[in-house]
Design a protein around this motif. Sequence first.
Motif, PDB file in Angstrom:
ATOM      1  N   SER A   6       0.828  -1.194   0.000  1.00 23.73           N
ATOM      2  CA  SER A   6       0.000   0.000   0.000  1.00 23.73           C
ATOM      3  C   SER A   6       0.868   1.251   0.000  1.00 23.73           C
ATOM      4  N   VAL A   7       0.463   2.243  -0.771  1.00 24.56           N
ATOM      5  CA  VAL A   7       1.200   3.502  -0.845  1.00 24.56           C
ATOM      6  C   VAL A   7       0.181   4.631  -0.928  1.00 24.56           C
ATOM      7  N   GLN A   8       0.525   5.763  -0.362  1.00 29.46           N
ATOM      8  CA  GLN A   8      -0.361   6.921  -0.399  1.00 29.46           C
ATOM      9  C   GLN A   8      -0.264   7.638  -1.741  1.00 29.46           C
ATOM     10  N   ALA A   9      -1.397   8.146  -2.196  1.00 32.04           N
ATOM     11  CA  ALA A   9      -1.384   8.943  -3.413  1.00 32.04           C
ATOM     12  C   ALA A   9      -0.417  10.109  -3.269  1.00 32.04           C
ATOM     13  N   GLY A  10       0.316  10.343  -4.335  1.00 30.18           N
ATOM     14  CA  GLY A  10       1.331  11.384  -4.304  1.00 30.18           C
ATOM     15  C   GLY A  10       2.702  10.885  -3.914  1.00 30.18           C
ATOM     16  N   GLY A  11       2.757   9.700  -3.369  1.00 26.93           N
ATOM     17  CA  GLY A  11       4.035   9.098  -2.980  1.00 26.93           C
ATOM     18  C   GLY A  11       4.665   8.341  -4.137  1.00 26.93           C
TER      19      GLY A  11
END
Length: 126
Positions: free
Chosen positions: A11-16
């Motif tokens: 999982s990764v945050q948007a913008g990352g």
Amino acid sequence: TLQLVESGGGSVQAGGSLSLTCSLSDFTYSPTFMGWFRQRSGKEREGVAAISASGQLTEYGDSVKGRASISQNNARTTLSLQINNVRTEDTAMYYCAASVGGSWSRRLRPSEYSTWGPGTQVTVAS
């Protein structure tokens, strides 16, 4: 028989940024070129990036152009993909693939690749 195994999903945050690695082993023939593909839910598999045997030529799919970087180590035993400024639409199962004898002119087409890894899931959270 050439074997490919992807790692680095999650999982990764948007913008990352997301970074994926593919390990190659059991070479019979050295790949002509390598690629990363992804398959979003309900969609066809699409080419994300490809790299030539020398590493000097690369190509990117329109959906990641300007945000992605594909690379390989000198021994060609590791293939990497980085995508910056990720978006929720980058959520997909990501696969690395090897082409033996395929045509570079069709480098982002799944049909040019003969060996695939099992895939790694990437989920981008908004």
